[in-house]
Design a protein around this motif. Structure first.
Motif, PDB file in Angstrom:
ATOM      1  N   ALA A 213     -21.366 -31.677 -11.843  1.00 59.00           N
ATOM      2  CA  ALA A 213     -21.323 -31.813 -13.465  1.00 59.00           C
ATOM      3  C   ALA A 213     -22.042 -30.230 -13.713  1.00 59.00           C
ATOM      4  N   SER A 214     -21.514 -30.362 -15.386  1.00 59.28           N
ATOM      5  CA  SER A 214     -22.470 -28.738 -16.475  1.00 59.28           C
ATOM      6  C   SER A 214     -22.278 -29.266 -17.705  1.00 59.28           C
ATOM      7  N   GLY A 215     -23.082 -28.908 -18.305  1.00 57.26           N
ATOM      8  CA  GLY A 215     -22.778 -29.028 -20.048  1.00 57.26           C
ATOM      9  C   GLY A 215     -24.193 -29.519 -20.243  1.00 57.26           C
ATOM     10  N   GLY A 216     -25.152 -30.071 -19.311  1.00 56.56           N
ATOM     11  CA  GLY A 216     -26.119 -31.020 -20.249  1.00 56.56           C
ATOM     12  C   GLY A 216     -27.257 -29.774 -21.266  1.00 56.56           C
ATOM     13  N   GLY A 217     -27.953 -30.262 -21.800  1.00 59.42           N
ATOM     14  CA  GLY A 217     -28.700 -29.568 -22.390  1.00 59.42           C
ATOM     15  C   GLY A 217     -29.650 -30.409 -22.990  1.00 59.42           C
ATOM     16  N   LEU A 218     -30.156 -29.178 -24.055  1.00 56.13           N
ATOM     17  CA  LEU A 218     -31.382 -30.493 -25.133  1.00 56.13           C
ATOM     18  C   LEU A 218     -30.946 -30.216 -25.983  1.00 56.13           C
ATOM     19  N   VAL A 219     -30.265 -31.304 -27.218  1.00 54.47           N
ATOM     20  CA  VAL A 219     -29.751 -31.128 -28.689  1.00 54.47           C
ATOM     21  C   VAL A 219     -30.641 -32.296 -29.959  1.00 54.47           C
ATOM     22  N   GLN A 220     -30.683 -32.168 -30.769  1.00 54.56           N
ATOM     23  CA  GLN A 220     -31.254 -32.984 -31.760  1.00 54.56           C
ATOM     24  C   GLN A 220     -30.395 -34.034 -31.781  1.00 54.56           C
ATOM     25  N   ALA A 221     -30.807 -35.087 -32.214  1.00 54.95           N
ATOM     26  CA  ALA A 221     -30.209 -36.554 -32.466  1.00 54.95           C
ATOM     27  C   ALA A 221     -29.204 -35.985 -33.688  1.00 54.95           C
ATOM     28  N   GLY A 222     -27.944 -36.654 -33.228  1.00 55.37           N
ATOM     29  CA  GLY A 222     -27.238 -36.094 -34.161  1.00 55.37           C
ATOM     30  C   GLY A 222     -26.165 -34.964 -33.769  1.00 55.37           C
ATOM     31  N   GLY A 223     -27.008 -34.230 -32.568  1.00 55.96           N
ATOM     32  CA  GLY A 223     -25.279 -33.536 -32.545  1.00 55.96           C
ATOM     33  C   GLY A 223     -24.292 -34.137 -31.148  1.00 55.96           C
ATOM     34  N   SER A 224     -23.924 -32.809 -30.925  1.00 53.86           N
ATOM     35  CA  SER A 224     -22.901 -33.288 -29.620  1.00 53.86           C
ATOM     36  C   SER A 224     -23.324 -32.475 -28.613  1.00 53.86           C
ATOM     37  N   LEU A 225     -22.663 -32.726 -27.719  1.00 47.21           N
ATOM     38  CA  LEU A 225     -22.707 -32.039 -26.070  1.00 47.21           C
ATOM     39  C   LEU A 225     -21.018 -32.424 -24.884  1.00 47.21           C
ATOM     40  N   ARG A 226     -20.968 -32.017 -24.330  1.00 49.95           N
ATOM     41  CA  ARG A 226     -20.052 -32.212 -23.913  1.00 49.95           C
ATOM     42  C   ARG A 226     -19.797 -31.431 -22.512  1.00 49.95           C
ATOM     43  N   LEU A 227     -19.751 -32.715 -21.392  1.00 49.34           N
ATOM     44  CA  LEU A 227     -20.080 -32.642 -19.954  1.00 49.34           C
ATOM     45  C   LEU A 227     -18.855 -32.457 -19.399  1.00 49.34           C
ATOM     46  N   SER A 228     -18.493 -31.471 -18.336  1.00 51.69           N
ATOM     47  CA  SER A 228     -17.754 -30.963 -17.358  1.00 51.69           C
ATOM     48  C   SER A 228     -17.955 -31.870 -16.090  1.00 51.69           C
TER      49      SER A 228
END
Length: 125
Positions: free
Chosen positions: A6-21
């Motif tokens: 698993a990868s793709g995590g991180g720190l993001v502000q509310a309302g933002g986006s991330l894509r995990l793989s």
């Protein structure tokens, strides 16, 4: 050797986006359901979404419907979790897992044969 990465995590502000793989190897990808789980500090691990690679059926927990999208690239043996409109309550370690039961009872940890390591998702307010 079975591996789920698993990868793709991180720190993001509310309302933002991330894509995990979730990159899989060592088993017949098309015969399995791949689930995403998350675990916040002090809480139990909970099922977030699942995709049945045999027929592309997808499943979501209620709180992420309309915000998260699970997809699979069978040629790459990789499952993705696109997370949009993230909320602070989405903060958790996210895990992917593979189950030969496909996605039947996808939220039950016992349904899964293989687990990957987690990736941290932190959503700031």
């Amino acid at each position: 050797e079975v591996q789920l990465q698993a990868s793709g995590g991180g720190l993001v502000q509310a309302g933002g986006s991330l894509r995990l793989s979730c990159a899989a190897s060592g088993f017949t990808f098309d015969d399995y359901g791949i689930g995403w789980f998350r675990q916040a500090p002090g809480k139990e691990r909970e099922g977030v979404s699942c995709i049945d690679n045999s027929d592309s059926s997808t499943y979501y927990r209620e709180s992420v419907k309309g915000r998260f999208t699970i997809s699979s690239d069978n040629a790459k043996n990789t499952v993705y979790l696109q997370m949009n409109s993230l909320k602070p309550e989405d903060t958790a370690v996210y895990y992917c897992a593979a189950g030969s039961y496909h996605c039947s009872g996808y939220g039950r940890l016992s349904r899964y044969d293989y687990w990957g390591q987690g990736t941290q998702v932190t959503v700031s307010s």
